[in-house]
Design a protein around this motif. Structure first.
Motif, PDB file in Angstrom:
ATOM      1  N   MET B   1       0.797  -0.963  -0.600  1.00 27.24           N
ATOM      2  CA  MET B   1      -0.455   0.360   0.058  1.00 27.24           C
ATOM      3  C   MET B   1       1.106   1.262  -0.194  1.00 27.24           C
ATOM      4  SD  MET B   1      -3.539   1.216   1.675  1.00 27.24           S
ATOM      5  CE  MET B   1      -3.891   1.672   2.108  1.00 27.24           C
ATOM      6  N   THR B   2       0.080   1.883  -1.170  1.00 22.65           N
ATOM      7  CA  THR B   2       1.574   3.158  -1.359  1.00 22.65           C
ATOM      8  C   THR B   2       0.597   4.211   0.441  1.00 22.65           C
ATOM      9  OG1 THR B   2       0.510   3.505  -3.216  1.00 22.65           O
ATOM     10  CG2 THR B   2       1.923   5.490  -2.729  1.00 22.65           C
ATOM     11  N   THR B   3       1.442   4.998   0.784  1.00 27.14           N
ATOM     12  CA  THR B   3       2.007   5.880   1.376  1.00 27.14           C
ATOM     13  C   THR B   3       2.141   7.275   1.116  1.00 27.14           C
ATOM     14  OG1 THR B   3       3.201   5.925   3.242  1.00 27.14           O
ATOM     15  CG2 THR B   3       1.214   4.148   3.207  1.00 27.14           C
ATOM     16  N   ILE B   4       1.388   8.657   0.904  1.00 27.82           N
ATOM     17  CA  ILE B   4       2.327  10.054   1.104  1.00 27.82           C
ATOM     18  C   ILE B   4       1.877  10.894   1.793  1.00 27.82           C
ATOM     19  CG2 ILE B   4       0.274  10.134  -0.444  1.00 27.82           C
ATOM     20  CD1 ILE B   4       1.997  11.397  -2.322  1.00 27.82           C
ATOM     21  N   ARG B 116      -2.422  -4.636 -17.529  1.00 23.35           N
ATOM     22  CA  ARG B 116      -2.810  -4.759 -16.045  1.00 23.35           C
ATOM     23  C   ARG B 116      -3.799  -2.933 -15.937  1.00 23.35           C
ATOM     24  NH1 ARG B 116       1.485  -4.731 -12.979  1.00 23.35           N
ATOM     25  NH2 ARG B 116       3.037  -5.021 -14.991  1.00 23.35           N
ATOM     26  N   ALA B 117      -3.736  -2.160 -16.239  1.00 23.17           N
ATOM     27  CA  ALA B 117      -4.212  -0.803 -16.041  1.00 23.17           C
ATOM     28  C   ALA B 117      -5.526  -0.580 -16.228  1.00 23.17           C
ATOM     29  CB  ALA B 117      -3.152   0.596 -16.691  1.00 23.17           C
ATOM     30  N   LEU B 118      -5.820  -1.121 -17.770  1.00 21.23           N
ATOM     31  CA  LEU B 118      -7.013  -1.540 -18.592  1.00 21.23           C
ATOM     32  C   LEU B 118      -8.229  -1.660 -17.630  1.00 21.23           C
ATOM     33  CD1 LEU B 118      -6.062  -1.057 -22.283  1.00 21.23           C
ATOM     34  CD2 LEU B 118      -7.624   0.660 -20.962  1.00 21.23           C
ATOM     35  N   SER B 119      -7.707  -3.244 -17.338  1.00 20.53           N
ATOM     36  CA  SER B 119      -8.348  -3.885 -16.338  1.00 20.53           C
ATOM     37  C   SER B 119      -8.749  -3.890 -15.050  1.00 20.53           C
ATOM     38  CB  SER B 119      -7.891  -5.943 -16.738  1.00 20.53           C
ATOM     39  OG  SER B 119      -6.824  -5.900 -17.366  1.00 20.53           O
ATOM     40  N   ALA B 120      -8.484  -2.727 -14.215  1.00 11.95           N
ATOM     41  CA  ALA B 120      -8.486  -2.059 -13.273  1.00 11.95           C
ATOM     42  C   ALA B 120      -9.684  -1.083 -13.378  1.00 11.95           C
ATOM     43  CB  ALA B 120      -6.899  -1.629 -12.988  1.00 11.95           C
ATOM     44  N   ALA B 121      -9.789  -0.122 -15.028  1.00 15.13           N
ATOM     45  CA  ALA B 121      -9.936   0.919 -15.012  1.00 15.13           C
ATOM     46  C   ALA B 121     -11.615   0.453 -16.026  1.00 15.13           C
ATOM     47  CB  ALA B 121      -9.679   1.702 -15.839  1.00 15.13           C
ATOM     48  N   GLY B 122     -11.648  -1.453 -15.569  1.00 16.31           N
ATOM     49  CA  GLY B 122     -12.891  -1.637 -16.048  1.00 16.31           C
ATOM     50  C   GLY B 122     -12.670  -1.601 -17.799  1.00 16.31           C
ATOM     51  N   ARG B 177     -13.769   3.942  -7.160  1.00 15.43           N
ATOM     52  CA  ARG B 177     -13.367   3.536  -5.468  1.00 15.43           C
ATOM     53  C   ARG B 177     -13.081   2.032  -5.491  1.00 15.43           C
ATOM     54  NH1 ARG B 177     -13.173   5.631  -0.638  1.00 15.43           N
ATOM     55  NH2 ARG B 177     -13.358   3.487   1.452  1.00 15.43           N
ATOM     56  N   GLY B 178     -13.462   1.403  -5.540  1.00 20.85           N
ATOM     57  CA  GLY B 178     -12.464   0.055  -5.740  1.00 20.85           C
ATOM     58  C   GLY B 178     -11.306  -0.311  -5.891  1.00 20.85           C
ATOM     59  N   MET B 179     -11.440   0.715  -7.485  1.00 19.68           N
ATOM     60  CA  MET B 179      -9.884   0.395  -8.341  1.00 19.68           C
ATOM     61  C   MET B 179      -8.918   1.037  -7.304  1.00 19.68           C
ATOM     62  SD  MET B 179      -7.694   2.210  -9.962  1.00 19.68           S
ATOM     63  CE  MET B 179      -8.577   3.819 -10.598  1.00 19.68           C
ATOM     64  N   LEU B 180      -9.152   2.270  -6.900  1.00 13.79           N
ATOM     65  CA  LEU B 180      -8.197   2.564  -5.705  1.00 13.79           C
ATOM     66  C   LEU B 180      -7.715   2.242  -4.441  1.00 13.79           C
ATOM     67  CD1 LEU B 180      -9.745   5.987  -5.817  1.00 13.79           C
ATOM     68  CD2 LEU B 180      -7.572   5.353  -6.721  1.00 13.79           C
ATOM     69  N   LEU B 181      -8.949   0.935  -3.652  1.00 17.48           N
ATOM     70  CA  LEU B 181      -8.664   0.543  -2.850  1.00 17.48           C
ATOM     71  C   LEU B 181      -7.627  -1.059  -3.072  1.00 17.48           C
ATOM     72  CD1 LEU B 181     -12.638   0.695  -0.754  1.00 17.48           C
ATOM     73  CD2 LEU B 181     -10.824   1.539  -0.172  1.00 17.48           C
ATOM     74  N   GLU B 182      -8.240  -1.577  -4.391  1.00 14.55           N
ATOM     75  CA  GLU B 182      -7.357  -2.378  -4.988  1.00 14.55           C
ATOM     76  C   GLU B 182      -5.532  -2.947  -5.206  1.00 14.55           C
ATOM     77  OE1 GLU B 182     -10.897  -5.064  -6.566  1.00 14.55           O
ATOM     78  OE2 GLU B 182      -9.110  -4.934  -8.000  1.00 14.55           O
ATOM     79  N   THR B 367     -16.387  -1.346  -1.318  1.00 12.04           N
ATOM     80  CA  THR B 367     -14.982  -1.815  -0.082  1.00 12.04           C
ATOM     81  C   THR B 367     -14.376  -2.962  -0.633  1.00 12.04           C
ATOM     82  OG1 THR B 367     -16.117  -3.635   0.421  1.00 12.04           O
ATOM     83  CG2 THR B 367     -17.075  -1.998   1.244  1.00 12.04           C
ATOM     84  N   GLN B 368     -13.225  -2.952   0.253  1.00 15.56           N
ATOM     85  CA  GLN B 368     -11.729  -3.875  -0.341  1.00 15.56           C
ATOM     86  C   GLN B 368     -12.241  -5.044  -1.226  1.00 15.56           C
ATOM     87  OE1 GLN B 368      -8.789  -2.573   0.977  1.00 15.56           O
ATOM     88  NE2 GLN B 368      -8.288  -3.890  -1.086  1.00 15.56           N
ATOM     89  N   HIS B 369     -12.984  -5.924  -1.056  1.00 14.91           N
ATOM     90  CA  HIS B 369     -14.141  -7.611  -1.364  1.00 14.91           C
ATOM     91  C   HIS B 369     -14.964  -7.171  -2.607  1.00 14.91           C
ATOM     92  CE1 HIS B 369     -12.148  -8.114   2.550  1.00 14.91           C
ATOM     93  NE2 HIS B 369     -12.920  -7.322   2.833  1.00 14.91           N
ATOM     94  N   HIS B 370     -15.487  -6.159  -2.245  1.00 13.14           N
ATOM     95  CA  HIS B 370     -15.912  -5.583  -3.995  1.00 13.14           C
ATOM     96  C   HIS B 370     -15.349  -5.170  -4.919  1.00 13.14           C
ATOM     97  CE1 HIS B 370     -18.980  -3.446  -5.703  1.00 13.14           C
ATOM     98  NE2 HIS B 370     -19.990  -4.096  -5.892  1.00 13.14           N
ATOM     99  N   SER B 371     -15.782  -5.345  -5.891  1.00 17.23           N
ATOM    100  CA  SER B 371     -14.846  -5.872  -7.269  1.00 17.23           C
ATOM    101  C   SER B 371     -16.092  -5.054  -7.975  1.00 17.23           C
ATOM    102  CB  SER B 371     -15.190  -7.072  -8.004  1.00 17.23           C
ATOM    103  OG  SER B 371     -15.885  -7.794  -8.140  1.00 17.23           O
TER     104      SER B 371
END
Lengths: 223, 371
Positions: B1-4, B116-122, B177-182, B367-371
């Motif tokens: 997990m990135t922290t900033i 990977r980026a395209l799948s994460a963004a659906g 939101r799902g993508m950001l959490l994942e 949520t984290q588990h939501h896809s």
């Protein structure tokens, strides 16, 4: 028609176009996107050849390139020949004289590129040069084509500056427009007519091409 | 997990704001406020797209802006920026757009990064399309993929869904939101849309007239606006977290702290899509939609939600009276003065609070588990 003059004119126009393209792209990009206060001053300087009498520009160039000037002397020391009344001197003059014809269409096209695309490119880590090459120029093809065509045509048609800086040396500085003038001076109206008709046709075709480029609807060019 | 961590004091035009972002405690920060309040100005300053008039921006100890000077230019900030109008390069196809921000090293496994980026963004199915053939929602998904492909330290989203139609907007913000959490990408989102703020935020900064008026969790900000200007902006008196327990004919059953509520599915809004059982939702109820009665709990009414509640507080609010209730969760109701007198309410009184299913507004929270 004087084929030597035709060949010389073509060579001059081609070289001028190539050199100007290299100079005008960064200059136009800088003018389009810089927010500095003195961009207007630079824009005015670039546009000067549009309004200045060619003889005035020619006079200054002659003085600047002549053996009395530092530039002229440096060139003389370096190459052993003078700049005035040579092809190289003529080329320098042409580049300056046609500068607005290269810069202005590019400037108009570059300014039309959606600002957020340029911002997107820089946020994605691209430098200014990379952004111009990969986003701004590909989205300005019509403007770039117009700039190339106009520069070439304008160089072919120049007369006053050529006469002032180049004189009329066959094979060195004698262009088609000088040839027409020379023929008329010698009362050879037939020769002048042939060359004139050629230049007239050429200019018309060039302008026709330019307007066709402008009218072409490019699907990815945003309003 | 990135922290900033970002620490900013931003003065530009009407904006004068101190902002502290710590992604470890809140992954998604929403800058929420009406149009013209200066939200986008803040976001653009953070991105390095505009200079400050005064102030400074520091990120993880590195100075980004110092007074009028941009110390670290936008291209070196390693941020993603999602523009309102997607700003996809129209002369490139989807693949080239997504690959645009990859660094030289990242280009070694370019294809896998793009997919990977395209799948994460659906948007995996759009890879071979040309940008000009994309719909608004598709274009925004591709733009999202482009902004996350280089693995930014921070993602900035400027009203990312405002130009989209309502169903697309709803779907996309849940996915985002799902993508950001994942991917664990810290993000700052600018929006003037209440539902969007509630759906996306871990933390909300309410901005009014260039000033940050309140910072807190969505619950805190929407439940207890710190001042009238915030209250006017947030405009919802009750916002509580609940869970979907059933989906029936045109209604959705939700449970909030042991209390069952019924929400009607509205057309063309957040409730228009069927919810899945078990989904976490934010339940919003406006105080003017809640009516109060004493006695007669057995009467059959079109108001599907009838909750026996205890009055906790009564306060004059303009021409109306605001009655705060404990219905198992905090609920508020606006009633008139004569109504207050007729009902003979006082703190501690037991009343029946009722409201229609249409007054219960559900906002999906991935949520984290939501896809």
């Amino acid at each position: 028609m004087d084929t030597e003059a035709l060949w010389l004119t073509a060579r001059l126009a081609l070289l001028t176009t190539v050199i100007l393209f290299v100079i005008a792209v960064p200059l136009a990009a800088w003018l389009a996107f810089s927010t500095r206060r003195w961009t207007s001053a630079i824009e005015a300087v670039v546009a000067l050849p549009l309004v200045l009498p060619p003889t005035v520009l020619g006079y200054y160039l002659l003085v600047a390139l002549g053996n009395q000037s530092p530039v002229g002397r440096m060139w003389q020391d370096w190459t052993g020949s003078s700049l005035a009344f040579t092809f190289t001197g003529l080329l320098i003059a042409s580049v300056l004289y046609s500068l607005p014809f290269a810069v202005q269409p590019m400037l108009a096209a570059f300014s039309g590129v959606d600002r957020s695309l340029i911002e997107a490119s820089s946020v994605l880590g691209r430098s200014w040069i990379s952004t111009v090459l990969r986003v701004v120029m590909p989205l300005s093809t019509a403007g770039l084509a117009t700039a190339i065509v106009l520069t070439f045509a304008h160089t072919v048609g120049e007369f006053g500056v050529v006469l002032m800086v180049g004189g009329n040396i066959p094979g060195e500085t004698r262009t088609l427009s000088i040839d027409v003038y020379d023929s008329v001076q010698a009362f050879d109206y037939a020769a002048a007519g042939r060359t004139s008709l050629f230049l007239l046709t050429f200019s018309f075709v060039v302008l026709l091409t330019t307007y066709m480029i402008r009218r072409r609807r490019v699907p990815w060019v945003h309003a | 997990m990135t922290t900033i961590t970002v620490s900013a004091h931003i003065q530009r035009h009407i904006v004068d704001a101190d902002l502290e972002i710590d992604a470890a405690s809140a992954l998604v920060t929403v800058l929420f406020g009406p149009s013209g309040s200066g939200k986008t100005t803040i976001l653009r300053a953070l991105a390095g797209l505009d200079p400050l008039d005064a102030g400074s921006i520091t990120c993880d100890g590195e100075v980004w802006n110092e007074e009028q000077r941009i110390v670290v230019p936008a291209r070196r900030r390693e941020i993603g920026y999602l523009f309102q109008d997607h700003a996809l390069f129209p002369h490139l196809d989807v693949r080239a757009n997504v690959a645009y921000g990859l660094t030289r090293q990242q280009r070694e496994d370019k294809e896998s990064r793009i997919s990977r980026a395209l799948s994460a963004a659906g948007a995996a199915h759009l890879i071979d399309r040309h940008v000009r053939d994309l719909s608004g929602g598709e274009a925004q998904r591709v733009a999202l993929a482009r902004s996350i492909a280089p693995g930014p330290r921070l993602l900035l989203l400027d009203e990312p869904f405002s130009s989209l139609d309502s169903p697309t907007r709803t779907r996309l913000r849940t996915d985002v939101r799902g993508m950001l959490l994942e991917t664990g990408t810290p993000a700052i989102v600018v929006t003037h849309d209440r539902a969007e703020a509630l759906a996306l935020a871990d933390r909300i900064c309410v901005i009014v007239d260039g000033r940050i008026r309140q910072v807190g969790t969505p619950q805190q900000v929407f439940d207890r606006p710190s001042d009238p200007s915030v209250a006017a902006v947030v405009g919802v008196e009750t916002a509580v977290l609940g869970e979907v327990t059933g989906v029936r004919d045109g209604v959705t059953d939700v449970m909030v702290r042991g209390v069952n509520l019924v929400a009607a599915r509205e057309l063309d809004s957040d409730n228009s899509l069927p919810h899945t059982i078990g989904t976490e939702v934010l339940i919003c109820i406006r105080a003017e939609d809640v009516s109060l009665s004493v006695g007669g709990e057995d009467a059959i009414s079109s108001q599907r939600n009838r909750l026996t509640s205890r009055v906790t507080n009564i306060a004059q609010d303009g021409p109306l009276v605001r009655v705060d209730l404990d219905a198992g969760f905090g609920l508020s109701s606006y009633i008139t003065r004569p109504a207050l007198e007729d009902l003979e309410l006082a703190p501690g009184s037991i009343v029946t609070a009722s409201f229609k299913g249409q007054s219960v507004h559900l906002i999906d929270r991935a949520t984290q588990h939501h896809s």
